[in-house]
Design an enzyme around this catalytic site. Structure first.
Site, PDB file in Angstrom:
ATOM      1  N   THR A  11      31.287  50.848  25.520  1.00 25.88           N
ATOM      2  CA  THR A  11      30.215  51.098  26.491  1.00 25.88           C
ATOM      3  C   THR A  11      29.949  52.582  26.738  1.00 25.88           C
ATOM      4  OG1 THR A  11      31.919  50.816  28.166  1.00 25.88           O
ATOM      5  CG2 THR A  11      30.512  48.913  27.739  1.00 25.88           C
ATOM      6  N   GLY A  12      30.861  53.468  26.326  1.00 25.21           N
ATOM      7  CA  GLY A  12      30.735  54.901  26.627  1.00 25.21           C
ATOM      8  C   GLY A  12      29.813  55.632  25.660  1.00 25.21           C
ATOM      9  N   CYS A 147      35.883  67.302  18.981  1.00 25.80           N
ATOM     10  CA  CYS A 147      34.506  67.526  18.524  1.00 25.80           C
ATOM     11  C   CYS A 147      34.205  68.986  18.140  1.00 25.80           C
ATOM     12  CB  CYS A 147      33.522  67.018  19.570  1.00 25.80           C
ATOM     13  SG  CYS A 147      34.005  67.396  21.260  1.00 25.80           S
ATOM     14  N   HIS A 237      27.538  71.011  19.480  1.00 28.65           N
ATOM     15  CA  HIS A 237      28.429  72.099  19.861  1.00 28.65           C
ATOM     16  C   HIS A 237      28.176  73.275  18.899  1.00 28.65           C
ATOM     17  CE1 HIS A 237      30.181  69.435  22.618  1.00 28.65           C
ATOM     18  NE2 HIS A 237      31.377  69.229  22.091  1.00 28.65           N
TER      19      HIS A 237
HETATM   20  N1  NAP Z   1      31.713  62.709  23.866  1.00 34.01           N
HETATM   21  C1  NAP Z   1      32.143  63.413  22.821  1.00 34.01           C
HETATM   22  O1  NAP Z   1      31.435  64.301  22.290  1.00 34.01           O
HETATM   23  C2  NAP Z   1      33.511  63.160  22.227  1.00 34.01           C
HETATM   24  C3  NAP Z   1      33.808  63.779  21.034  1.00 34.01           C
HETATM   25  C4  NAP Z   1      35.055  63.569  20.452  1.00 34.01           C
HETATM   26  C5  NAP Z   1      35.956  62.753  21.061  1.00 34.01           C
HETATM   27  N2  NAP Z   1      35.664  62.153  22.252  1.00 34.01           N
HETATM   28  C6  NAP Z   1      36.667  61.267  22.817  1.00 34.01           C
HETATM   29  O2  NAP Z   1      36.206  59.928  22.672  1.00 34.01           O
HETATM   30  C7  NAP Z   1      36.622  59.140  23.763  1.00 34.01           C
HETATM   31  C8  NAP Z   1      35.409  58.537  24.459  1.00 34.01           C
HETATM   32  O3  NAP Z   1      34.596  59.590  24.968  1.00 34.01           O
HETATM   33  P1  NAP Z   1      33.187  59.291  25.690  1.00 34.01           P
HETATM   34  O4  NAP Z   1      32.538  60.613  25.804  1.00 34.01           O
HETATM   35  O5  NAP Z   1      32.495  58.172  25.014  1.00 34.01           O
HETATM   36  O6  NAP Z   1      33.703  58.780  27.149  1.00 34.01           O
HETATM   37  P2  NAP Z   1      32.980  57.799  28.174  1.00 34.01           P
HETATM   38  O7  NAP Z   1      31.497  57.846  28.013  1.00 34.01           O
HETATM   39  O8  NAP Z   1      33.557  58.122  29.491  1.00 34.01           O
HETATM   40  O9  NAP Z   1      33.479  56.312  27.721  1.00 34.01           O
HETATM   41  C9  NAP Z   1      34.812  55.890  27.924  1.00 34.01           C
HETATM   42  C10 NAP Z   1      35.015  54.461  27.434  1.00 34.01           C
HETATM   43  O10 NAP Z   1      36.379  54.073  27.727  1.00 34.01           O
HETATM   44  C11 NAP Z   1      36.358  52.845  28.465  1.00 34.01           C
HETATM   45  N3  NAP Z   1      37.471  52.793  29.421  1.00 34.01           N
HETATM   46  C12 NAP Z   1      37.706  53.623  30.474  1.00 34.01           C
HETATM   47  N4  NAP Z   1      38.813  53.232  31.147  1.00 34.01           N
HETATM   48  C13 NAP Z   1      39.280  52.127  30.506  1.00 34.01           C
HETATM   49  C14 NAP Z   1      40.387  51.254  30.712  1.00 34.01           C
HETATM   50  N5  NAP Z   1      41.237  51.428  31.732  1.00 34.01           N
HETATM   51  N6  NAP Z   1      40.572  50.216  29.858  1.00 34.01           N
HETATM   52  C15 NAP Z   1      39.723  50.016  28.824  1.00 34.01           C
HETATM   53  N7  NAP Z   1      38.635  50.810  28.577  1.00 34.01           N
HETATM   54  C16 NAP Z   1      38.433  51.850  29.402  1.00 34.01           C
HETATM   55  C17 NAP Z   1      35.029  52.834  29.200  1.00 34.01           C
HETATM   56  O11 NAP Z   1      34.697  51.490  29.546  1.00 34.01           O
HETATM   57  P3  NAP Z   1      33.823  51.127  30.868  1.00 34.01           P
HETATM   58  O12 NAP Z   1      32.409  51.469  30.576  1.00 34.01           O
HETATM   59  O13 NAP Z   1      34.063  49.668  31.016  1.00 34.01           O
HETATM   60  O14 NAP Z   1      34.393  51.948  31.987  1.00 34.01           O
HETATM   61  C18 NAP Z   1      34.105  53.425  28.124  1.00 34.01           C
HETATM   62  O15 NAP Z   1      33.754  52.431  27.213  1.00 34.01           O
HETATM   63  C19 NAP Z   1      37.459  60.066  24.671  1.00 34.01           C
HETATM   64  O16 NAP Z   1      38.825  59.916  24.359  1.00 34.01           O
HETATM   65  C20 NAP Z   1      36.932  61.437  24.313  1.00 34.01           C
HETATM   66  O17 NAP Z   1      37.856  62.455  24.575  1.00 34.01           O
HETATM   67  C21 NAP Z   1      34.454  62.324  22.830  1.00 34.01           C
END
Ligand code: NAP
Length: 346
Positions: A11-12, A147, A237
């Site tokens: 969902t994120g 990233c 970035h």
């Molecule tokens: N954004 C970037 O550019 C980027 C780049 C590289 C790596 N990352 C990494 O990728 C990951 C996701 O990043 P994002 O930016 O997509 O974050 P985000 O938008 O905050 O999404 C987080 C996801 O984790 C789920 N989640 C949170 N708490 C949970 C729990 N207790 N149990 C199960 N699921 C849970 C959320 O589900 P709900 O919606 O149900 O809360 C959501 O699907 C992170 O580890 C981040 O560091 C991100």
């Protein structure tokens, strides 16, 4: 026959990129989506605040979001889980026999877990046999870098033959890198935040494992100094880099190294491999995130403004798409490489 895959954290921000980029993938079929208790039991349409400009794929709209329970879902799962939970959840999935392709930071620096950029260190997958043996997992975890690290490591890799000694990097990172809803608009609009928690440490350490030898067990000896900044850009970035090399190389030698850079994904013509992997720009004002972030369907890294540095050897600007090349797209390319080289996903 396509391979069924699932997405943890579907969902994120990164989860949505997975769902979108897998829609027409020739090898993989999204069968299962999972997230937190907040989303469990809801339809994907209801649970995710869709934030991509492309529409939500029809096939996933009515899928019911499951909990992140190991043993449920297909053998292959992409993980876009929040780092607060990714460590334990991903391990449980690997123990239960799943192949986990993770975006989270938790396992990246584990010496038994590959930290992969397929163009650079696909050979680090050789550690997987030892990972399974030592950890007693029937599945596996393979990670992709932070990233900003992906962009930096891709921009440094072609310079390896010149002897990398040191790099100083200053990033200008997009707000989508902080997930959704991420940085409050009041903090970022018309502003810049000169701190991103934990980011500098990742950028200074992860490239040394990626560029290292013996499947990442022996780290590269170069030194990296990072400054990280959040800027009011949606995606992409950008970073300015000054690099010190051992060889007395001419600027044309470096340009040729960038232009001819290619890796296993390009050789194998993997479905999402960008060709070229690195685009060397000659214009004085490129790359720019709004104009160049989507090159190679978001998978290409752009390098520009390559010029001598009066303090170190050379300096340049690099840019990459943080939720594509820096996250979901990176994991999908890792999966493609694993299937092409090891046939271990089917
Ligand atoms: N954004 C970037 O550019 C980027 C780049 C590289 C790596 N990352 C990494 O990728 C990951 C996701 O990043 P994002 O930016 O997509 O974050 P985000 O938008 O905050 O999404 C987080 C996801 O984790 C789920 N989640 C949170 N708490 C949970 C729990 N207790 N149990 C199960 N699921 C849970 C959320 O589900 P709900 O919606 O149900 O809360 C959501 O699907 C992170 O580890 C981040 O560091 C991100």
């Amino acid at each position: 026959m396509k391979i069924d895959v699932g997405v943890l954290g579907a969902t994120g921000m990164v989860g949505q990129q997975f769902v979108s980029r897998l829609e027409h993938h020739p090898w993989f079929n999204v069968k299962w989506l999972a997230a937190s208790e907040r989303s469990e039991g809801k339809s994907y349409t209801e649970a995710s605040k869709w934030r991509l400009s492309s529409p939500m794929p029809e096939a996933v709209r009515s899928l019911t979001v499951d909990g992140c329970v190991a043993g449920r879902g297909p053998k292959v799962v992409f993980s876009a889980l929040d780092a607060g939970v990714a460590g334990e959840v991903e391990e449980a999935f690997a123990r239960a026999g799943h192949i986990v392709l993770s975006n989270a930071r938790n396992h990246r620096m584990d010496p038994l877990v590959p930290l992969l950029i397929p163009e650079i260190n696909g050979d680090h997958l050789s550690i997987l046999a030892e990972q399974r043996r030592v950890k007693g997992w029937s599945g596996a975890i393979v990670t992709n870098p932070n990233c900003s690290t992906v962009v930096l490591a891709m921009a440094l890799a072609p310079l390896q033959p010149f002897g990398l000694k040191a790099a100083v990097v200053s990033t200008m990172q997009a707000v989508s890198g902080a997930g959704y809803p991420g940085v409050p608009s009041y903090d970022i609009l018309g502003n810049l935040v000169p701190f991103i928690g934990g980011e500098e440490e990742k950028i200074e350490s992860e490239p040394l494992k990626i560029l290292g030898s013996d499947a990442g067990r022996t780290k590269h000896t170069m030194t990296i100094s990072a400054h990280t900044n959040r800027v009011p850009v949606i995606d992409g970035h950008t970073m300015t880099v000054s690099v010190q090399i051992e060889a007395k190389a001419l600027i044309d030698d470096l340009k040729e190294a960038y232009r001819s850079f290619s890796g296993r994904p390009q050789e194998l013509k993997l479905p999402t491999a960008p060709i070229p992997a690195i685009l060397l720009r000659e214009e004085s004002d490129r790359p720019q995130p709004r104009l160049d972030v989507d090159l190679g369907a978001g998978m290409a890294v752009s390098v520009g403004r390559l010029r001598p540095c009066p303090v170190m050897s050379y300096r340049f600007v690099a840019l990459g798409h943080n939720t594509v090349r820096g996250a979901a797209g990176a994991s999908i390319l890792n999966a493609e490489l694993m299937q092409a080289e090891l046939q271990c996903l089917s």
